[in-house]
Scaffold this motif. Structure first.
Motif, PDB file in Angstrom:
ATOM      1  N   LEU A 155      64.817  35.751 -25.473  1.00 52.44           N
ATOM      2  CA  LEU A 155      63.563  35.854 -24.718  1.00 52.44           C
ATOM      3  C   LEU A 155      63.790  36.352 -23.296  1.00 52.44           C
ATOM      4  CD1 LEU A 155      61.757  32.590 -25.887  1.00 52.44           C
ATOM      5  CD2 LEU A 155      61.297  34.957 -26.586  1.00 52.44           C
ATOM      6  N   ASP A 156      65.051  36.338 -22.854  1.00 52.46           N
ATOM      7  CA  ASP A 156      65.351  36.782 -21.492  1.00 52.46           C
ATOM      8  C   ASP A 156      65.978  38.172 -21.466  1.00 52.46           C
ATOM      9  OD1 ASP A 156      64.362  34.546 -20.254  1.00 52.46           O
ATOM     10  OD2 ASP A 156      66.245  33.432 -20.438  1.00 52.46           O
ATOM     11  N   LEU A 181      69.074  46.483 -23.807  1.00 50.75           N
ATOM     12  CA  LEU A 181      68.976  47.196 -22.537  1.00 50.75           C
ATOM     13  C   LEU A 181      69.724  46.315 -21.547  1.00 50.75           C
ATOM     14  CD1 LEU A 181      65.222  48.259 -22.557  1.00 50.75           C
ATOM     15  CD2 LEU A 181      67.232  49.702 -22.895  1.00 50.75           C
ATOM     16  N   ARG A 182      70.687  46.869 -20.836  1.00 52.26           N
ATOM     17  CA  ARG A 182      71.543  46.003 -20.014  1.00 52.26           C
ATOM     18  C   ARG A 182      70.707  45.174 -19.046  1.00 52.26           C
ATOM     19  NH1 ARG A 182      74.488  50.345 -15.919  1.00 52.26           N
ATOM     20  NH2 ARG A 182      72.578  51.105 -14.973  1.00 52.26           N
ATOM     21  N   SER A 183      71.120  43.928 -18.860  1.00 54.77           N
ATOM     22  CA  SER A 183      70.370  43.037 -17.981  1.00 54.77           C
ATOM     23  C   SER A 183      70.978  43.015 -16.588  1.00 54.77           C
ATOM     24  CB  SER A 183      70.358  41.618 -18.556  1.00 54.77           C
ATOM     25  OG  SER A 183      71.685  41.128 -18.649  1.00 54.77           O
ATOM     26  N   GLN A 184      72.122  43.686 -16.420  1.00 56.78           N
ATOM     27  CA  GLN A 184      72.782  43.731 -15.110  1.00 56.78           C
ATOM     28  C   GLN A 184      73.739  44.928 -15.084  1.00 56.78           C
ATOM     29  OE1 GLN A 184      75.036  40.097 -14.863  1.00 56.78           O
ATOM     30  NE2 GLN A 184      75.818  40.250 -16.943  1.00 56.78           N
ATOM     31  N   THR A 185      74.019  45.415 -13.875  1.00 59.73           N
ATOM     32  CA  THR A 185      74.959  46.540 -13.771  1.00 59.73           C
ATOM     33  C   THR A 185      76.405  46.067 -13.877  1.00 59.73           C
ATOM     34  OG1 THR A 185      74.618  46.358 -11.384  1.00 59.73           O
ATOM     35  CG2 THR A 185      73.555  48.211 -12.499  1.00 59.73           C
ATOM     36  N   SER A 186      76.606  44.752 -14.017  1.00 58.75           N
ATOM     37  CA  SER A 186      77.976  44.223 -14.121  1.00 58.75           C
ATOM     38  C   SER A 186      78.693  44.766 -15.360  1.00 58.75           C
ATOM     39  CB  SER A 186      77.955  42.693 -14.166  1.00 58.75           C
ATOM     40  OG  SER A 186      77.269  42.188 -13.039  1.00 58.75           O
ATOM     41  N   ASN A 187      77.941  45.286 -16.332  1.00 56.03           N
ATOM     42  CA  ASN A 187      78.580  45.889 -17.514  1.00 56.03           C
ATOM     43  C   ASN A 187      79.546  47.005 -17.106  1.00 56.03           C
ATOM     44  OD1 ASN A 187      76.487  47.692 -16.733  1.00 56.03           O
ATOM     45  ND2 ASN A 187      76.343  48.526 -18.797  1.00 56.03           N
ATOM     46  N   VAL A 188      79.232  47.671 -15.991  1.00 54.06           N
ATOM     47  CA  VAL A 188      80.066  48.797 -15.545  1.00 54.06           C
ATOM     48  C   VAL A 188      81.460  48.305 -15.139  1.00 54.06           C
ATOM     49  CG1 VAL A 188      80.241  50.742 -13.956  1.00 54.06           C
ATOM     50  CG2 VAL A 188      77.998  50.011 -14.782  1.00 54.06           C
ATOM     51  N   GLN A 189      81.526  47.065 -14.604  1.00 57.05           N
ATOM     52  CA  GLN A 189      82.837  46.490 -14.262  1.00 57.05           C
ATOM     53  C   GLN A 189      83.764  46.541 -15.469  1.00 57.05           C
ATOM     54  OE1 GLN A 189      83.009  42.588 -12.520  1.00 57.05           O
ATOM     55  NE2 GLN A 189      80.995  42.772 -11.560  1.00 57.05           N
ATOM     56  N   ILE A 190      83.247  46.024 -16.601  1.00 57.37           N
ATOM     57  CA  ILE A 190      84.079  45.948 -17.808  1.00 57.37           C
ATOM     58  C   ILE A 190      84.440  47.349 -18.284  1.00 57.37           C
ATOM     59  CG2 ILE A 190      84.184  45.067 -20.190  1.00 57.37           C
ATOM     60  CD1 ILE A 190      84.054  42.917 -17.973  1.00 57.37           C
ATOM     61  N   ARG A 191      83.444  48.235 -18.310  1.00 58.10           N
ATOM     62  CA  ARG A 191      83.700  49.597 -18.803  1.00 58.10           C
ATOM     63  C   ARG A 191      84.759  50.302 -17.963  1.00 58.10           C
ATOM     64  NH1 ARG A 191      81.199  51.655 -22.907  1.00 58.10           N
ATOM     65  NH2 ARG A 191      79.575  50.339 -23.803  1.00 58.10           N
ATOM     66  N   VAL A 192      84.692  50.129 -16.652  1.00 59.73           N
ATOM     67  CA  VAL A 192      85.665  50.808 -15.775  1.00 59.73           C
ATOM     68  C   VAL A 192      87.053  50.192 -15.952  1.00 59.73           C
ATOM     69  CG1 VAL A 192      86.345  51.131 -13.362  1.00 59.73           C
ATOM     70  CG2 VAL A 192      83.993  51.613 -14.075  1.00 59.73           C
ATOM     71  N   MET A 193      87.123  48.855 -15.940  1.00 59.00           N
ATOM     72  CA  MET A 193      88.446  48.211 -16.003  1.00 59.00           C
ATOM     73  C   MET A 193      89.127  48.446 -17.347  1.00 59.00           C
ATOM     74  SD  MET A 193      88.155  44.716 -13.743  1.00 59.00           S
ATOM     75  CE  MET A 193      86.697  43.989 -14.464  1.00 59.00           C
ATOM     76  N   ARG A 211      64.859  43.251 -17.642  1.00 59.77           N
ATOM     77  CA  ARG A 211      64.650  41.849 -18.044  1.00 59.77           C
ATOM     78  C   ARG A 211      63.162  41.612 -18.290  1.00 59.77           C
ATOM     79  NH1 ARG A 211      68.396  38.912 -13.421  1.00 59.77           N
ATOM     80  NH2 ARG A 211      70.162  40.310 -13.745  1.00 59.77           N
ATOM     81  N   PRO A 212      62.828  40.887 -19.358  1.00 60.21           N
ATOM     82  CA  PRO A 212      61.396  40.669 -19.642  1.00 60.21           C
ATOM     83  C   PRO A 212      60.766  39.623 -18.717  1.00 60.21           C
ATOM     84  CG  PRO A 212      62.781  39.766 -21.409  1.00 60.21           C
ATOM     85  CD  PRO A 212      63.705  40.370 -20.403  1.00 60.21           C
ATOM     86  N   ASP A 213      60.661  39.948 -17.437  1.00 60.86           N
ATOM     87  CA  ASP A 213      60.013  39.064 -16.462  1.00 60.86           C
ATOM     88  C   ASP A 213      58.505  39.299 -16.466  1.00 60.86           C
ATOM     89  OD1 ASP A 213      61.658  37.334 -15.090  1.00 60.86           O
ATOM     90  OD2 ASP A 213      62.473  38.920 -13.803  1.00 60.86           O
ATOM     91  N   ASP A 214      57.757  38.326 -15.943  1.00 63.90           N
ATOM     92  CA  ASP A 214      56.339  38.590 -15.678  1.00 63.90           C
ATOM     93  C   ASP A 214      56.283  39.498 -14.456  1.00 63.90           C
ATOM     94  OD1 ASP A 214      55.356  37.062 -17.741  1.00 63.90           O
ATOM     95  OD2 ASP A 214      55.321  35.220 -16.548  1.00 63.90           O
TER      96      ASP A 214
END
Ligand code: DAH
Length: 342
Positions: A155-156, A181-193, A211-214
């Motif tokens: 749900l988040d 759909l990525r919820s944070q740009t932190s995914n790039v950390q893993i991809r780069v390392m 993120r599905p926020d109101d």
């Protein structure tokens, strides 16, 4: 010959010659032949007038003038029509006002993104991109976010429904794990390392997260983050604070003060919330910390050999501060009256 008949014949012959002429030199020949002052055919007719009886004279005189006028007018009309160059109809009229050129401009968020990239590039950070459609490994597992963590709640997040083939078989996407759909740009950390040796690593990545926020004045289902990562043999919390302080000073101006408050993120240890002092207020910028040893291990780095810091900041907040914008929704309504102001 009857002078009236001679005039009629003259008129007919002259008009036919004018009609037949197709250019200015030909018309000039016609003019000389029929109206020429020295030897023109009209001149010959004029001598007939002299021989006319006093009764004939007024009628003949009027007729003579009418014919002369008619032929002259026909000649002039034809001359103007052949004088017009054929291109006239299509030629550009340089006296007309031009069509104004509509200049486009960059979206205020794009301007902010470019400015951030410029600042961080000057500090020696390479600008890299990452995918917005991501698998769970890069968005969560690699970042030490365990399966039961609330941040992974369906749900988040915007998980993609699994597509099925025509026979009803699930069609597994790319890495055979569910995609989101990525919820944070932190995914790039893993991809780069994953791709680079800790040689050192010094990157930033700016992009959209979901993120599905109101949706309200400060929240949207899509927004932008700036992710930073620095890995090396002796990267410390002090390096983190220096970089963030220099970044804030470069964007907001002056000698910006940055403060850390203790916090928690699964991918950093210790973790902090970052605030910046702006016009006598403390503003929350985002999260940061020292990269968790579990994350370093997940990408094949040796936590005994290298350390690193990471940070993740919201972009819109900076842009809103700089321009006095009080509603994040304005960025995404595509109203040119708003966008034209930047
Ligand atoms: N990814 C976090 C978020 O979206 C922000 C963040 C916090 C990024 C700490 C980091 C970090 O790189 O070290 O809330």
């Amino acid at each position: 010959m009857d002078p009236l008949a001679a005039l009629a014949e003259f008129e007919q012959a002259a008009l036919a010659a004018i009609a037949a002429a197709t250019n200015a030199p030909a018309l000039e020949q016609v003019r000389i032949e029929f109206l020429g002052k020295k030897q023109g055919r009209l001149k010959d007719l004029q001598s007939l007038l002299g021989k006319a009886t006093p009764e004939q004279r007024p009628v003949l005189g009027k007729r003579f003038n009418d014919v002369k006028e008619a032929v002259t007018a026909a000649l002039e009309a034809k001359l103007t029509s052949v004088a017009k160059p054929a291109v006239a109809a299509t030629a550009i009229d340089l006296t007309l006002p031009g069509t104004p050129i509509e200049l486009g401009r960059l979206h205020p968020i794009t301007q902010t993104v470019r400015e951030f990239q410029g600042i961080m590039a000057r500090f020696g950070f390479e600008v890299v991109d990452g995918p917005e459609l991501e698998d769970e490994w890069h968005n969560f597992d690699g970042l030490n976010i365990p399966l039961e963590h609330p941040a992974r709640d369906p749900l988040d997040n915007f998980y993609l429904a699994a597509a099925c083939t025509a026979t009803g078989e699930p069609m597994l996407l790319r890495s055979q794990t569910s995609m989101l759909l990525r919820s944070q740009t932190s995914n790039v950390q893993i991809r780069v390392m994953e791709q680079r040796k800790p040689a050192p690593v010094r990157i930033i990545s700016v992009g959209r997260v979901y993120r599905p926020d109101d949706i309200d004045a400060t929240h949207h289902v899509m927004f932008h983050q700036l992710e930073g990562l620095m890995i090396g043999p002796d990267v410390t919390m002090a390096s983190l604070k220096s970089v963030l302080r220099m970044f804030a000073a470069a964007y907001l101006g002056g000698d910006s003060e940055v403060r850390f408050r203790p916090s928690f993120f699964p991918f950093t240890e210790p973790s902090v919330e970052v605030d910046v002092r702006w016009k006598d207020r403390w503003l929350e910028l985002g999260g940061a910390g020292m990269v968790d040893p579990n994350v370093l291990t997940a990408v094949g780095y040796d936590p005994e050999q290298v350390t690193g810091f990471a940070f993740g900041l919201g972009i819109a907040r900076f842009c809103m501060l700089r321009h006095g914008i009080d509603d994040i929704r304005l960025f995404y309504q595509n109203d040119v009256r708003f966008l034209r102001q930047f």
